[in-house]
Scaffold this active site. Structure first.
Site, PDB file in Angstrom:
ATOM      1  N   CYS A 136       0.837  -1.202   0.000  1.00 40.26           N
ATOM      2  CA  CYS A 136       0.000   0.000   0.000  1.00 40.26           C
ATOM      3  C   CYS A 136       0.869   1.248   0.000  1.00 40.26           C
ATOM      4  O   CYS A 136       1.338   1.689   1.049  1.00 40.26           O
ATOM      5  CB  CYS A 136      -0.925  -0.008   1.215  1.00 40.26           C
ATOM      6  SG  CYS A 136      -1.972   1.448   1.286  1.00 40.26           S
ATOM      7  N   CYS A 139      -0.370   4.178   2.022  1.00 43.02           N
ATOM      8  CA  CYS A 139      -0.227   4.051   3.486  1.00 43.02           C
ATOM      9  C   CYS A 139       1.216   4.305   3.900  1.00 43.02           C
ATOM     10  O   CYS A 139       1.478   4.944   4.898  1.00 43.02           O
ATOM     11  CB  CYS A 139      -0.560   2.646   3.982  1.00 43.02           C
ATOM     12  SG  CYS A 139      -1.873   1.842   3.148  1.00 43.02           S
ATOM     13  N   ASP A 140       2.155   3.733   3.151  1.00 43.15           N
ATOM     14  CA  ASP A 140       3.541   3.657   3.635  1.00 43.15           C
ATOM     15  C   ASP A 140       4.532   4.514   2.847  1.00 43.15           C
ATOM     16  O   ASP A 140       5.690   4.623   3.248  1.00 43.15           O
ATOM     17  CB  ASP A 140       4.006   2.185   3.612  1.00 43.15           C
ATOM     18  CG  ASP A 140       3.126   1.314   4.489  1.00 43.15           C
ATOM     19  OD1 ASP A 140       2.666   1.820   5.523  1.00 43.15           O
ATOM     20  OD2 ASP A 140       2.883   0.151   4.137  1.00 43.15           O
TER      21      ASP A 140
END
Ligand code: NDP
Length: 310
Positions: A136, A139-140
């Site tokens: 992701c 997200c990261d």
């Protein structure tokens, strides 16, 4: 009928599950919703959502899911933490086992268990998951600001993630196993016109390099011609598709070759009367929060009709 039989059991807590719960609760079906391994579903691991109608300023994934849960509970849905580990749809009422310990009985079931990101299956990838390996980017990606990273895949997700990372990172390698991208023309153009994305066609990942202390430090790639090369990267992102979470149902429910639940055209009905499917678990194409929510609504309406006519 036994009092303890649940009228409408919903499995999964993403937009499909919670929309089904809202509709079922408002229709007095007293739904019980089991949240599963990842309460809130895939949206809880994304950041901003700008295309969910009703939020012109955007909303974060976790916030959207928290609000959906709040709305389900407001109308009386019984939201429970637990994972469905076994089902028996060959008996009526249906039998569903939770966390391998507790058996429940339900008159109807809505399956909304979603899909999970695929990984390559390399030992090094598993070892470094959460330590430089991620599925992701939104997200990261933040953790790799100014660094070099790689994205694996040639579809729309890979191109979208590469474009997103290009805005944060120094350089993005897009590792594509074929000699072309599968993504839509618009996404391809975006990738090709971004100067800090380097597309490595016809390359496969042999190993993700790194260790526990330093996280990911590189990747060993092999060209289809056999030549190997190493790239230095701090983040390794997978974008090679998703796997529907249907294993537990597959003995009873018809699924396609990829494992997605097959529903009767244009409806959420599965091959078993009284069992419905909604969201990504039956949708390999659109995979959007709004389309999942729409199909959750359809499943609840169909479920209501089924229970009324039963
Ligand atoms: P796709 O299945 O479309 O693409 C997966 C990609 O990963 C393909 O390029 C595939 O290669 C590659 N791949 C699969 N397995 C491996 C492997 N083991 N090693 C290396 N590469 C591998 O998945 P997406 O998640 O990209 O998209 C799914 C659906 O969602 C699509 O319909 C897409 O259009 C849609 N989508 C739409 C978006 C939008 O409209 N904004 C955004 C994101 C997704 P190969 O081509 O060789 O099979």
């Amino acid at each position: 009928m036994n009092d303890s039989v649940i009228k409408c059991l919903i499995i999964g807590s993403g937009p499909a599950g919670h929309t089904a719960a809202i509709y079922a609760a408002r229709a007095n079906l007293s739904p019980v919703l089991y949240e599963g391994i990842e309460p809130g579903g895939q949206l809880t691991i994304t950041t901003d959502i700008e295309n969910f109608p009703g939020f012109p300023e955007g909303i974060t994934g976790p916030e959207l899911m928290a609000r959906m849960k709040q709305q389900s509970q407001k109308f009386g849905a019984d939201v429970r933490f637990g994972v469905v580990t076994q089902v028996d749809f060959g008996t009526r009422p249906f039998r569903v086992r939770i966390d391998d310990t507790q058996d429940l009985h339900a008159e109807s079931v809505i399956i909304a268990t979603g899909a999970t990101a695929k990984y390559l299956g390399l030992e090094s990838e598993t070892r470094l998951r959460g330590n430089g390996v991620s599925a992701c980017a939104t997200c990261d990606g933040f953790f790799y600001r100014g660094r070099d990273v790689a994205v694996v895949g040639g579809g729309d997700t890979a191109c979208e993630e590469a474009s997103y990372l290009a805005g944060i990172c120094n350089r993005v390698y897009l590792i594509v196993r074929k000699n072309h991208l599968r993504a839509s023309k618009a996404m391809q153009e975006r990738v090709f016109s971004t100067p800090n994305i380097e597309v490595l066609f016809e390359h496969n990942t042999v190993e993700v390099l790194g260790d526990e202390e330093n996280g990911v430090t590189g990747a060993l790639l092999r060209h289809t011609g056999g030549k190997e090369m190493t790239i230095e990267i701090a983040g390794f992102f997978l974008a090679i598709g998703h796997h529907p979470n249907t294993e537990v149902f597959s003995e009873f429910i018809d699924c396609d070759t990829e494992g997605y639940i097959v529903t009767k055209a244009g409806t959420p009905r599965t091959n078993i009367a009284g069992v419905f499917a909604a969201g990504d678990v039956k949708d390999p194409h659109y995979r959007q929060a709004i389309s999942a929510a729409g199909s959750g609504c359809m499943a609840a309406l169909e479920c209501e009709k089924y229970l009324m006519l039963k």
